[in-house]
Design an enzyme around this catalytic site. Structure first.
Site, PDB file in Angstrom:
ATOM      1  N   LYS A  73       0.796  -1.225   0.000  1.00 55.69           N
ATOM      2  CA  LYS A  73       0.000   0.000   0.000  1.00 55.69           C
ATOM      3  C   LYS A  73       0.837   1.289   0.000  1.00 55.69           C
ATOM      4  CE  LYS A  73      -4.258  -0.563   2.173  1.00 55.69           C
ATOM      5  NZ  LYS A  73      -5.134  -0.918   3.314  1.00 55.69           N
ATOM      6  N   ASP A 109     -10.390   3.042   2.215  1.00 54.81           N
ATOM      7  CA  ASP A 109     -10.770   2.503   3.540  1.00 54.81           C
ATOM      8  C   ASP A 109     -11.543   3.533   4.374  1.00 54.81           C
ATOM      9  OD1 ASP A 109      -9.374  -0.105   3.376  1.00 54.81           O
ATOM     10  OD2 ASP A 109      -7.594   1.139   3.301  1.00 54.81           O
ATOM     11  N   GLY A 136      -2.647   1.675  10.205  1.00 54.50           N
ATOM     12  CA  GLY A 136      -3.136   1.916   8.845  1.00 54.50           C
ATOM     13  C   GLY A 136      -4.623   2.263   8.804  1.00 54.50           C
TER      14      GLY A 136
HETATM   15  P1  NAD Z   1      -1.891  -1.822  12.198  1.00 54.70           P
HETATM   16  O1  NAD Z   1      -0.952  -2.925  12.544  1.00 54.70           O
HETATM   17  O2  NAD Z   1      -1.484  -0.819  11.177  1.00 54.70           O
HETATM   18  O3  NAD Z   1      -2.262  -1.018  13.549  1.00 54.70           O
HETATM   19  C1  NAD Z   1      -2.505  -1.696  14.759  1.00 54.70           C
HETATM   20  C2  NAD Z   1      -2.993  -0.694  15.809  1.00 54.70           C
HETATM   21  O4  NAD Z   1      -3.380  -1.415  16.983  1.00 54.70           O
HETATM   22  C3  NAD Z   1      -1.936   0.314  16.248  1.00 54.70           C
HETATM   23  O5  NAD Z   1      -2.565   1.529  16.551  1.00 54.70           O
HETATM   24  C4  NAD Z   1      -1.371  -0.324  17.529  1.00 54.70           C
HETATM   25  O6  NAD Z   1      -0.796   0.621  18.400  1.00 54.70           O
HETATM   26  C5  NAD Z   1      -2.663  -0.914  18.117  1.00 54.70           C
HETATM   27  N1  NAD Z   1      -2.421  -2.023  19.034  1.00 54.70           N
HETATM   28  C6  NAD Z   1      -2.023  -3.285  18.724  1.00 54.70           C
HETATM   29  N2  NAD Z   1      -1.938  -4.043  19.829  1.00 54.70           N
HETATM   30  C7  NAD Z   1      -2.283  -3.249  20.876  1.00 54.70           C
HETATM   31  C8  NAD Z   1      -2.387  -3.452  22.287  1.00 54.70           C
HETATM   32  N3  NAD Z   1      -2.138  -4.627  22.843  1.00 54.70           N
HETATM   33  N4  NAD Z   1      -2.775  -2.400  23.046  1.00 54.70           N
HETATM   34  C9  NAD Z   1      -3.056  -1.189  22.488  1.00 54.70           C
HETATM   35  N5  NAD Z   1      -2.977  -0.939  21.162  1.00 54.70           N
HETATM   36  C10 NAD Z   1      -2.598  -1.961  20.373  1.00 54.70           C
HETATM   37  O7  NAD Z   1      -3.238  -2.523  11.790  1.00 54.70           O
HETATM   38  P2  NAD Z   1      -4.398  -1.945  10.829  1.00 54.70           P
HETATM   39  O8  NAD Z   1      -4.095  -2.327   9.445  1.00 54.70           O
HETATM   40  O9  NAD Z   1      -4.626  -0.521  11.165  1.00 54.70           O
HETATM   41  O10 NAD Z   1      -5.626  -2.836  11.310  1.00 54.70           O
HETATM   42  C11 NAD Z   1      -6.252  -2.607  12.553  1.00 54.70           C
HETATM   43  C12 NAD Z   1      -7.556  -3.393  12.601  1.00 54.70           C
HETATM   44  O11 NAD Z   1      -8.428  -2.897  11.598  1.00 54.70           O
HETATM   45  C13 NAD Z   1      -7.393  -4.884  12.297  1.00 54.70           C
HETATM   46  O12 NAD Z   1      -8.249  -5.566  13.171  1.00 54.70           O
HETATM   47  C14 NAD Z   1      -7.872  -5.015  10.862  1.00 54.70           C
HETATM   48  O13 NAD Z   1      -8.411  -6.287  10.582  1.00 54.70           O
HETATM   49  C15 NAD Z   1      -8.958  -3.960  10.842  1.00 54.70           C
HETATM   50  N6  NAD Z   1      -9.265  -3.424   9.501  1.00 54.70           N
HETATM   51  C16 NAD Z   1     -10.555  -3.452   9.105  1.00 54.70           C
HETATM   52  C17 NAD Z   1     -10.905  -2.927   7.873  1.00 54.70           C
HETATM   53  C18 NAD Z   1     -12.345  -2.969   7.437  1.00 54.70           C
HETATM   54  O14 NAD Z   1     -12.622  -2.743   6.254  1.00 54.70           O
HETATM   55  N7  NAD Z   1     -13.280  -3.205   8.334  1.00 54.70           N
HETATM   56  C19 NAD Z   1      -9.928  -2.356   7.042  1.00 54.70           C
HETATM   57  C20 NAD Z   1      -8.603  -2.326   7.495  1.00 54.70           C
HETATM   58  C21 NAD Z   1      -8.289  -2.867   8.735  1.00 54.70           C
END
Ligand code: NAD
Length: 287
Positions: A73, A109, A136
């Site tokens: 991405k 998104d 992200g």
């Molecule tokens: P990422 O890895 O970029 O970000 C993870 C985030 O979670 C960060 O802010 C991190 O600090 C936080 N985090 C992780 N473990 C933690 C903990 N133990 N305590 C506190 N904070 C914690 O991931 P992403 O790509 O942003 O995805 C995040 C979620 O969004 C995932 O569950 C993913 O499946 C979901 N998502 C959903 C959609 C959708 O269309 N519904 C699209 C993208 C992502």
């Protein structure tokens, strides 16, 4: 519903690694067939070192466009001719549109999240929201919310690498959109409590609530929730996280990330075809 391949059938698809588990081929091919667009959508496992050539192939093969997922991405922004405002602010794309050989990068998104809120009857434009997360998904949602006219966003994240990385980005988004954006430590319970007290929406964009943390909530205590604070969780598997259960118990509207997934796809479909995705045909396939 027609299901014919012709000499004019255009190709679109997903570049990711891995890509083969994706729901997108079923979503988009169903939408093409339902709306009479002569195109197909396939998944491609693209190795990082072949990304530039694979993007060049969009021009060479006159493809309709492409979706991108991890790990491409951010890197893909280097190989397109133009970026949408959100893509430029975020520094990532999940959709490329082929405009007669000119490749335009978009990120849908955040659009998917904002549309999901709208479809679920949550009006947030001109109001205040609190979001947990700085990865992200969070960055895409914050950026689109700011572009669309949300008045103020309080962002909470634990002090990890995501926290450091998002700080300058938030300043840039705030400057360009005039949205009031403030970053806080998720461990600062007092600040979290006062932010939620004046918020019209709470969004979880952390991974807390997904397996194996299905019994955990990103909020330190459920008593911070209230009946007039709708909660949106980006997670859709499980379909009801601990946070959403707690929100429901508090009498609040609780929405999972399934519609966000649907509407980010619908936004890409519209960019490629100019047509509305027949979401009523796609929704049952997601369940
Ligand atoms: P990422 O890895 O970029 O970000 C993870 C985030 O979670 C960060 O802010 C991190 O600090 C936080 N985090 C992780 N473990 C933690 C903990 N133990 N305590 C506190 N904070 C914690 O991931 P992403 O790509 O942003 O995805 C995040 C979620 O969004 C995932 O569950 C993913 O499946 C979901 N998502 C959903 C959609 C959708 O269309 N519904 C699209 C993208 C992502």
């Amino acid at each position: 519903m027609k299901n014919e391949i012709s000499g004019r059938t255009r190709l679109s698809g997903l570049y990711a690694l891995p890509a083969r588990h994706s729901f997108s081929p079923l979503m988009h091919t169903t939408a093409f067939q339902t709306t009479g667009v002569d195109a197909v959508y396939l998944s491609f496992d693209v190795q990082p070192e072949r990304l530039e050539q694979s993007i060049q192939a969009i021009r060479d093969l006159e493809m309709l466009g492409i979706n991108l997922s991890m790990p491409h991405k951010m890197e893909a922004t280097k190989y397109v001719d133009e970026l949408s405002q959100a893509a430029r602010l975020i520094g990532a794309i999940n959709t490329i549109v082929n405009q007669n050989g000119k490749l335009v990068g978009h990120i849908t998104d955040g659009i998917g999240c904002m549309e999901s809120l709208k479809q679920n009857g949550i009006e947030i434009i001109g109001k205040r929201m609190t979001i947990l997360g700085a990865g992200g998904a969070a960055t895409a949602i914050i950026t689109q919310a700011a572009i669309d006219g949300v008045k103020a966003i309080d962002v909470f994240n634990r002090k990890d690498a995501f926290y450091e990385k998002i700080e300058p980005k938030l300043a840039m988004i705030a400057k360009e959109t005039h949205c009031q954006i403030h970053l806080h430590d998720l461990a600062d319970e007092k600040q979290l409590s006062s932010s939620l007290a004046v918020s019209d929406l709470l969004v979880n964009a952390t991974t807390i609530g997904m397996a194996p943390e299905t019994e955990q909530s990103p909020l330190p205590k459920a008593s911070l929730l209230r009946h007039d604070l709708p909660v949106f969780d980006v997670i859709y598997h499980p379909s009801e996280t601990k946070l959403l259960k707690d929100a429901k118990e508090a009498g609040a509207k609780a929405i999972n990330g399934l519609d966000m997934l649907l509407y980010q796809g619908a936004a890409a479909f519209k960019l490629w075809t100019g047509k509305e995705m027949p979401v009523e045909k796609i929704q049952p396939l997601l369940e």
